[in-house]
Write an enzyme that holds these catalytic residues in place. Sequence first.
Site, PDB file in Angstrom:
ATOM      1  N   LYS A 170      20.304 -32.344 -19.281  1.00  0.00           N
ATOM      2  CA  LYS A 170      21.277 -32.955 -20.190  1.00  0.00           C
ATOM      3  C   LYS A 170      21.889 -31.860 -21.059  1.00  0.00           C
ATOM      4  CE  LYS A 170      20.961 -37.693 -21.795  1.00  0.00           C
ATOM      5  NZ  LYS A 170      20.374 -38.600 -22.763  1.00  0.00           N
TER       6      LYS A 170
HETATM    7  O1  G3P Z   1      20.127 -41.517 -24.285  1.00  0.00           O
HETATM    8  C1  G3P Z   1      21.269 -41.436 -25.037  1.00  0.00           C
HETATM    9  C2  G3P Z   1      21.775 -42.711 -25.666  1.00  0.00           C
HETATM   10  O2  G3P Z   1      21.489 -43.807 -24.883  1.00  0.00           O
HETATM   11  C3  G3P Z   1      21.463 -42.847 -27.117  1.00  0.00           C
HETATM   12  O3  G3P Z   1      21.608 -44.139 -27.570  1.00  0.00           O
HETATM   13  O4  G3P Z   1      20.852 -45.822 -29.175  1.00  0.00           O
HETATM   14  O5  G3P Z   1      20.812 -43.432 -29.847  1.00  0.00           O
HETATM   15  O6  G3P Z   1      22.991 -44.617 -29.591  1.00  0.00           O
HETATM   16  P1  G3P Z   1      21.569 -44.513 -29.130  1.00  0.00           P
END
Ligand code: G3P
Length: 217
Positions: free
Chosen positions: A83
């Site tokens: 990533k």
């Molecule tokens: O994995 C990355 C992403 O899904 C993060 O989500 O919930 O932190 O906005 P969030």
Amino acid sequence: MRFFIDTANLEEIRQAKEYGLIDGVTTNPTLLSREGGDWRDQMRAICEEVDGPVSLEVVSSNAGGMVEEAKELVKYGSNVVIKIPMLMEGMKAVRQLSEMGVKTNVTVAFSPAQALLAAKAGATYISLFIGRLDGLSQRGMDVVEQIVTIYDNYGFETEVLVASVRHPMHIIEAALAGADVATIPYRVLFQLAEHPMTDLGIKQFDEDWEKAFGERG
Ligand code: G3P
């Protein structure tokens, strides 16, 4: 459409795996920070637990550092996807890694312009944080629809990964838009199965059966 689970928690991964619905895992620095312990051991254990792709994120801000980190992270398993944050330095790293045959997932992306750059750089996945856009009163799914169209127009092979999922409608809309992957929090995976009419219908069947034939097996 493939489902990844968005977690660094081994218990959640093991449990989700038992349902046979999970094709891979995405992690990020925040998710790993919640697990405590040695992050290297945690990453290694996740890669061993899962057959499909596991996204592990670099934390350097320059291309050289990202590539060096990636070289270490790929040792955790043949299923590792690196990533890379959506930075111009990140694009440099994606190009180098893709030439080395390393799969990449460009992350923290919010716009079609960023997705176009990531595809040009040779990214395997582009992660769109749609829930965070919705939180700013901007419809995140509009961006997904635009990116799917742009990638189709030019035959880019980068896969559209819908991330920052908050509820089942995000998954439905992502599927309608033609996204390749949704990375789903553990809680939302179970919400996908829920419907009050299903609960009522099953309850009725159970009661009728028990009335007519006694206990169910
Ligand atoms: O994995 C990355 C992403 O899904 C993060 O989500 O919930 O932190 O906005 P969030």
